[in-house]
Write a protein that holds these residues in place. Structure first.
Motif, PDB file in Angstrom:
ATOM      1  N   MET A 331      26.084   6.217  60.271  1.00 48.68           N
ATOM      2  CA  MET A 331      25.104   7.218  59.868  1.00 48.68           C
ATOM      3  C   MET A 331      25.456   7.786  58.499  1.00 48.68           C
ATOM      4  O   MET A 331      26.452   7.397  57.876  1.00 48.68           O
ATOM      5  N   ASN A 332      24.622   8.707  58.042  1.00 46.08           N
ATOM      6  CA  ASN A 332      24.850   9.396  56.765  1.00 46.08           C
ATOM      7  C   ASN A 332      24.428  10.851  56.901  1.00 46.08           C
ATOM      8  O   ASN A 332      23.531  11.181  57.664  1.00 46.08           O
ATOM      9  N   TRP A 333      25.093  11.693  56.134  1.00 42.82           N
ATOM     10  CA  TRP A 333      24.655  13.073  55.953  1.00 42.82           C
ATOM     11  C   TRP A 333      24.217  13.240  54.507  1.00 42.82           C
ATOM     12  O   TRP A 333      24.882  12.740  53.592  1.00 42.82           O
ATOM     13  N   TYR A 334      23.124  13.947  54.309  1.00 44.89           N
ATOM     14  CA  TYR A 334      22.725  14.345  52.949  1.00 44.89           C
ATOM     15  C   TYR A 334      22.658  15.862  52.903  1.00 44.89           C
ATOM     16  O   TYR A 334      21.966  16.483  53.706  1.00 44.89           O
ATOM     17  N   PHE A 335      23.390  16.445  51.970  1.00 42.54           N
ATOM     18  CA  PHE A 335      23.320  17.878  51.708  1.00 42.54           C
ATOM     19  C   PHE A 335      23.063  18.062  50.225  1.00 42.54           C
ATOM     20  O   PHE A 335      23.964  17.871  49.402  1.00 42.54           O
ATOM     21  N   GLY A 336      21.809  18.395  49.880  1.00 34.49           N
ATOM     22  CA  GLY A 336      21.495  18.494  48.465  1.00 34.49           C
ATOM     23  C   GLY A 336      20.088  18.992  48.209  1.00 34.49           C
ATOM     24  O   GLY A 336      19.395  19.465  49.120  1.00 34.49           O
TER      25      GLY A 336
END
Length: 633
Positions: A331-336
């Motif tokens: 999976m991936n996390w995006y915080f932006g």
């Protein structure tokens, strides 16, 4: 009155009382024999309770040693499951944190629960530029990640309550944080975070190893992710309007849960879940689609003057399926930022979370507004870029505007003849409509020609209402008196709150309202002059006069809390339209020439009717025929 002093007798009395108390405490404390007996009694009670609750088969249970503060993660027992244990005194069994960071983000992960407890964006400030408060999407326990583990003896463990062991390594410039919930040397549940340089997105892997002997693998694990979205913008109502839960599902479909209280959706084959705030987003992506997802959103703002910390509460529950007794999800996390260009660059369809409008409205934004404004703003200041952008759009639309005014002028010239037909066939409305259509055909005038250009302009107007609130590049950019083009341009603070309007006065909406007032006054006058006098027309004229005043007031009220960029665009747009109208009327459209051309057209062979005119003519003839038939009966 004499001061009271302690004499020798009083001192002796207090000393005796103190001594008696010490002697009594000493005599009443239990002996070592009594202490040992009480301890043995408690241990016997504990063993009895264990015997009552223990299952027939020996198993592994989770617990926390509250006296030592260390994690007694699983007791070591022998049985049909074999030798399987967690360490009772892991060094990581303390509420400490590990931080990984690059130039864009700082991520802090807790040992307890193994999840992210702080996600800070290093280049963006809250509320306004110079505030010194950086945007933190996760902080102060506003977000949780938990996986429920079901043991084979039907016990439920929550990873958020258990301690993971952290290990930090580097591969090239990538920082790798591995968090393991250990059951033994080679048996664990693992979260792996990988942060690359200059990137808002982390790799996030969840996998298990050697847990098939302990966990019930007949059904998927339940992963729950929740977040209370912090307010980051000046206007909490404006920010809340564009905060929502969006997702991609079924290989390319995009949707959102919706605004309001306790909104819920259950969807299938989900590839990403976005907790979107106005200008920032926290997104969980998966390479192996979640079979189902239960999504939840509710607004946390009831009173805008009191509820000023959070905007929305988001939650997602997804299943992690076992494969050969183990879990393995990439999976991936995006915080932006919710910036169109930034999200699109990942090539994962993340730009779909930005509400640019559906169908033609979205196409206008993607292929005209975004490229054009991006080009202009890369060379000139953002406020000037909006003005130039508006001028270019209006110039491009000017041929359509010209056709609309030309059609109005032709209808205005024909109006006396149309009124004559109205008087002649006053008692026969059907015949009047037929003769009117014949007059239009003979004169070469299309009554719909004025409506079509106006309809063409509507998608561009609607697209602007989607584009400017979503334009991340306007955030905290100043122009004239507006310190933030993405929020309202306050020039005065009111000592009270007006429903719908707010507690401040914005100037750009006032200017836009004035411009639209003069624009509507000019266009409504032309339309009334061009339109033929018909039954009910006085009421229509009265309604149009009312709209001249209602529309500016509505804009003044609702745009007061909108972004200054959108109000500036509308002000300049209406101003330019007024200018174009004046030029066309005075220097382009000559009513005398139009009248002469119409008279000349009447002498010529009538032009072939268009599809619309022909259809209208046929409908009128059929109506007349039916009417005549009814009279005969």
């Amino acid at each position: 009155m004499k001061d009271k002093k302690l004499d020798l007798n009083s001192i002796i009395g207090f000393a005796l009382i103190f001594g008696i108390l010490i002697w009594m405490l000493y005599r009443n404390q239990p002996s070592q024999k009594e202490i040992d007996a009480e301890k043995a009694k408690k241990e016997q009670v504990v063993q009895t309770e264990k015997a009552k609750t223990a299952p027939a088969k020996e198993s592994v249970i989770a617990a926390i040693d509250t006296t030592s503060g260390d994690s007694l993660q699983l007791a070591k027992l022998k049985g049909s499951l074999g030798n399987f244990a967690y360490s009772a005194t892991l060094p990581s069994a303390k509420e400490t944190f590990t931080t990984i960071e690059n130039k864009l983000v700082s991520i802090k992960v807790a040992n307890k629960g193994g999840y992210i407890v702080e996600a800070k964006l290093k280049n963006f400030e809250r509320f306004k530029r110079g505030s010194g408060q950086m945007v933190e999407l996760i902080k102060d326990n506003n977000s949780h990640l938990n996986i429920q583990l079901q043991t084979q003896d039907n016990r439920t463990l929550n990873t958020k309550d258990l301690f993971f062991e952290p290990t930090v390594t580097k591969v090239g410039e990538n920082q790798i944080l591995t968090m393991r919930l250990k059951a033994g040397a080679n048996e664990f549940l693992e979260y792996k975070y990988v942060l690359k340089p200059n990137d808002y997105m982390l790799d996030f892997d969840v996998r298990s190893q050697g847990l098939s002997k302990v966990l019930n693998t007949s059904k998927p694990l339940d992963l729950e992710w929740s977040l209370k979205a912090y307010r980051n913008e000046k206007s909490i109502s404006y920010e809340n309007r564009y905060a929502d839960l969006r997702y991609e599902h079924e290989e390319g479909k995009y949707d959102n849960v919706g605004d309001g209280n306790d909104k819920k959706e259950t969807v299938e084959e989900v590839s990403y879940i976005a907790f979107k705030q106005h200008f920032f987003a926290s997104i969980l992506l998966t390479k192996t689609s979640f079979k189902t997802a239960e999504l939840y959103s509710t607004k946390l703002i009831v009173d805008e003057e009191k509820d000023t910390v959070f905007t929305k509460q988001f939650r997602a529950n997804v299943p992690l399926a076992f494969n050969n007794g183990e879990v393995d999800y990439k999976m991936n996390w995006y915080f932006g930022p919710s910036d169109y260009k930034t999200l699109k660059a990942y090539d994962k369809n993340l730009d779909k979370i930005i509400p640019l409008g559906w169908g033609i409205f979205g196409w206008i934004n993607k292929f005209i507004f975004i490229p054009l404004f991006g080009f202009l703003s890369s060379y000139i200041a953002y406020g000037i870029a909006i003005i130039v952008f508006t001028i270019l759009i209006k110039i491009a639309m000017s041929p359509i505007t010209y056709k609309s005014f030309l059609s109005q002028a032709k209808m205005k010239v024909l109006r006396p003849e149309i009124n004559e037909l109205g008087e002649k066939y006053k008692k026969d409305p059907g015949k009047k409509q037929q003769e009117t259509m014949k007059l239009y055909t003979k004169a070469g005038v299309n009554p719909m020609a004025g409506c079509i250009p106006a309809l063409i302009q509507i998608p561009f107007m609607y697209a602007s209402f989607q584009f400017f609130p979503s334009a991340f590049e306007l955030r905290q950019k100043s122009f004239l008196w507006a310190d933030d083009l993405s929020s309202f341009d306050q020039i005065a603070k009111l000592p009270f709150h007006i429903p719908l309007y707010g507690d401040h006065v914005s100037l750009f909406p006032i200017l836009a309202a004035i411009a639209i007032f003069f624009y509507m006054k000019m266009t409504s006058g032309d339309q009334q002059m061009a339109a033929p006098q018909q039954e009910g027309m006085p009421d229509m004229a009265k309604m149009m006069k009312i709209m001249i005043y209602v529309s500016p007031i509505m804009m003044l009220i609702f745009f007061n809390t909108y972004g200054a960029g959108l109000s500036l665009y509308n002000f300049i747009s209406n101003l330019i339209t007024i200018g174009i109208m004046i030029v066309i009327k005075k220097y382009v459209v000559d009513e005398n020439k139009i009248h002469a051309q119409i008279q000349e057209n009447k002498l010529k062979e009538p032009k072939k009717q268009g599809k619309f005119q022909r259809k209208m003519q046929e409908m009128m003839e059929q109506a007349e025929a039916q009417k005549a038939l009814q009279k005969k009966k």
